[in-house]
Design a protein around this motif. Structure first.
Motif, PDB file in Angstrom:
ATOM      1  N   UNK A 143      11.044   4.719  -8.966  1.00 14.85           N
ATOM      2  CA  UNK A 143      11.780   5.232  -7.815  1.00 14.85           C
ATOM      3  C   UNK A 143      10.892   6.301  -7.191  1.00 14.85           C
ATOM      4  N   UNK A 144      10.203   5.930  -6.126  1.00 18.29           N
ATOM      5  CA  UNK A 144       9.240   6.825  -5.485  1.00 18.29           C
ATOM      6  C   UNK A 144       9.866   7.467  -4.250  1.00 18.29           C
ATOM      7  N   UNK A 145       9.721   8.803  -4.101  1.00 19.03           N
ATOM      8  CA  UNK A 145      10.195   9.437  -2.870  1.00 19.03           C
ATOM      9  C   UNK A 145       9.453   8.861  -1.671  1.00 19.03           C
ATOM     10  N   UNK A 146      10.163   8.644  -0.586  1.00 23.16           N
ATOM     11  CA  UNK A 146       9.535   8.038   0.603  1.00 23.16           C
ATOM     12  C   UNK A 146       8.317   8.822   1.073  1.00 23.16           C
ATOM     13  N   UNK A 147       8.370  10.159   0.996  1.00 19.86           N
ATOM     14  CA  UNK A 147       7.261  10.953   1.492  1.00 19.86           C
ATOM     15  C   UNK A 147       6.023  10.876   0.613  1.00 19.86           C
ATOM     16  N   UNK A 148       6.137  10.334  -0.602  1.00 20.04           N
ATOM     17  CA  UNK A 148       4.951  10.193  -1.459  1.00 20.04           C
ATOM     18  C   UNK A 148       4.222   8.877  -1.213  1.00 20.04           C
ATOM     19  N   UNK A 149       4.856   7.949  -0.531  1.00 19.62           N
ATOM     20  CA  UNK A 149       4.243   6.636  -0.297  1.00 19.62           C
ATOM     21  C   UNK A 149       3.293   6.715   0.886  1.00 19.62           C
ATOM     22  N   UNK A 150       2.058   6.305   0.646  1.00 22.88           N
ATOM     23  CA  UNK A 150       1.043   6.295   1.687  1.00 22.88           C
ATOM     24  C   UNK A 150       1.073   4.965   2.425  1.00 22.88           C
ATOM     25  N   UNK A 151       1.167   3.860   1.665  1.00 18.60           N
ATOM     26  CA  UNK A 151       1.089   2.536   2.267  1.00 18.60           C
ATOM     27  C   UNK A 151       1.661   1.493   1.320  1.00 18.60           C
ATOM     28  N   UNK A 152       2.261   0.458   1.903  1.00 14.35           N
ATOM     29  CA  UNK A 152       2.677  -0.733   1.169  1.00 14.35           C
ATOM     30  C   UNK A 152       2.107  -1.921   1.929  1.00 14.35           C
ATOM     31  N   UNK A 153       1.309  -2.735   1.230  1.00 18.67           N
ATOM     32  CA  UNK A 153       0.683  -3.904   1.853  1.00 18.67           C
ATOM     33  C   UNK A 153       1.086  -5.160   1.090  1.00 18.67           C
ATOM     34  N   UNK A 154       1.425  -6.218   1.802  1.00 23.15           N
ATOM     35  CA  UNK A 154       1.617  -7.510   1.155  1.00 23.15           C
ATOM     36  C   UNK A 154       0.249  -8.181   1.123  1.00 23.15           C
ATOM     37  N   UNK A 155      -0.201  -8.566  -0.065  1.00 27.64           N
ATOM     38  CA  UNK A 155      -1.547  -9.101  -0.238  1.00 27.64           C
ATOM     39  C   UNK A 155      -1.490 -10.505  -0.823  1.00 27.64           C
ATOM     40  N   UNK A 156      -2.603 -11.227  -0.684  1.00 31.86           N
ATOM     41  CA  UNK A 156      -2.712 -12.586  -1.216  1.00 31.86           C
ATOM     42  C   UNK A 156      -2.955 -12.601  -2.720  1.00 31.86           C
ATOM     43  N   UNK A 157      -3.844 -11.694  -3.186  1.00 33.03           N
ATOM     44  CA  UNK A 157      -4.171 -11.664  -4.612  1.00 33.03           C
ATOM     45  C   UNK A 157      -4.378 -10.232  -5.059  1.00 33.03           C
ATOM     46  N   UNK A 158      -4.272 -10.023  -6.349  1.00 33.00           N
ATOM     47  CA  UNK A 158      -4.393  -8.697  -6.931  1.00 33.00           C
ATOM     48  C   UNK A 158      -5.844  -8.251  -6.949  1.00 33.00           C
ATOM     49  N   UNK A 159      -6.073  -7.031  -6.548  1.00 36.43           N
ATOM     50  CA  UNK A 159      -7.382  -6.398  -6.658  1.00 36.43           C
ATOM     51  C   UNK A 159      -7.353  -5.426  -7.823  1.00 36.43           C
ATOM     52  N   UNK A 160      -8.302  -4.531  -7.848  1.00 35.39           N
ATOM     53  CA  UNK A 160      -8.367  -3.534  -8.909  1.00 35.39           C
ATOM     54  C   UNK A 160      -7.402  -2.399  -8.603  1.00 35.39           C
ATOM     55  N   UNK A 161      -6.576  -2.042  -9.580  1.00 35.26           N
ATOM     56  CA  UNK A 161      -5.738  -0.863  -9.450  1.00 35.26           C
ATOM     57  C   UNK A 161      -6.649   0.351  -9.541  1.00 35.26           C
ATOM     58  N   UNK A 162      -6.215   1.473  -8.954  1.00 33.00           N
ATOM     59  CA  UNK A 162      -7.095   2.636  -8.924  1.00 33.00           C
ATOM     60  C   UNK A 162      -6.301   3.929  -8.954  1.00 33.00           C
ATOM     61  N   UNK A 163      -6.996   4.978  -9.355  1.00 31.81           N
ATOM     62  CA  UNK A 163      -6.512   6.340  -9.226  1.00 31.81           C
ATOM     63  C   UNK A 163      -7.618   7.077  -8.486  1.00 31.81           C
ATOM     64  N   UNK A 164      -7.270   7.699  -7.363  1.00 32.26           N
ATOM     65  CA  UNK A 164      -8.260   8.388  -6.537  1.00 32.26           C
ATOM     66  C   UNK A 164      -7.871   9.857  -6.371  1.00 32.26           C
ATOM     67  N   UNK A 165      -8.874  10.688  -6.150  1.00 33.95           N
ATOM     68  CA  UNK A 165      -8.638  12.085  -5.835  1.00 33.95           C
ATOM     69  C   UNK A 165      -8.045  12.144  -4.432  1.00 33.95           C
TER      70      UNK A 165
END
Length: 107
Positions: free
Chosen positions: A67-89
């Motif tokens: 359950x993510x607060x709306x203001x914490x979400x940067x982007x939601x994209x519908x994609x064809x295939x899974x890429x690499x998950x990441x953690x960024x600064x």
């Protein structure tokens, strides 16, 4: 027909997380939150291929729904295939390097 796949990018403790999920919806139970469910992780037998993916699996692997607060979400994209998950600064955008565990050195 297969389930849609979403790449969800959100802020968490000063870092930007990128996860993949099959379900994203506005929360009926919590106003102002977005539900992210059916998280998708790479499954590898034996060796750990991507330490970031392993770290995310350890943190969110048993999570049924985020359950993510709306203001914490940067982007939601519908994609064809899974890429690499990441953690960024959050400030620099550079990937946070998750080191491999090192064996203790004998004294």
């Amino acid at each position: 027909m297969s389930k849609p796949l979403y790449k969800v990018t959100f802020l968490n403790h000063g870092k930007v997380y990128e996860l993949y999920a099959h379900r994203v919806a506005s929360s009926n139970a919590l106003w102002g939150f977005t539900e992210v469910g059916e998280l998708v992780f790479d499954v590898h037998e034996g060796l750990v291929i991507d330490p970031t993916e392993e770290r995310l699996r350890e943190e969110f692997g048993n999570t049924r729904v985020l359950h993510l607060p709306m203001q914490s979400i940067v982007r939601v994209e519908e994609v064809e295939k899974k890429g690499a998950s990441a953690i960024r600064d959050a400030a620099s955008g550079e990937k946070v390097v998750t080191p491999f565990p090192m064996p203790a050195r004998p004294r």
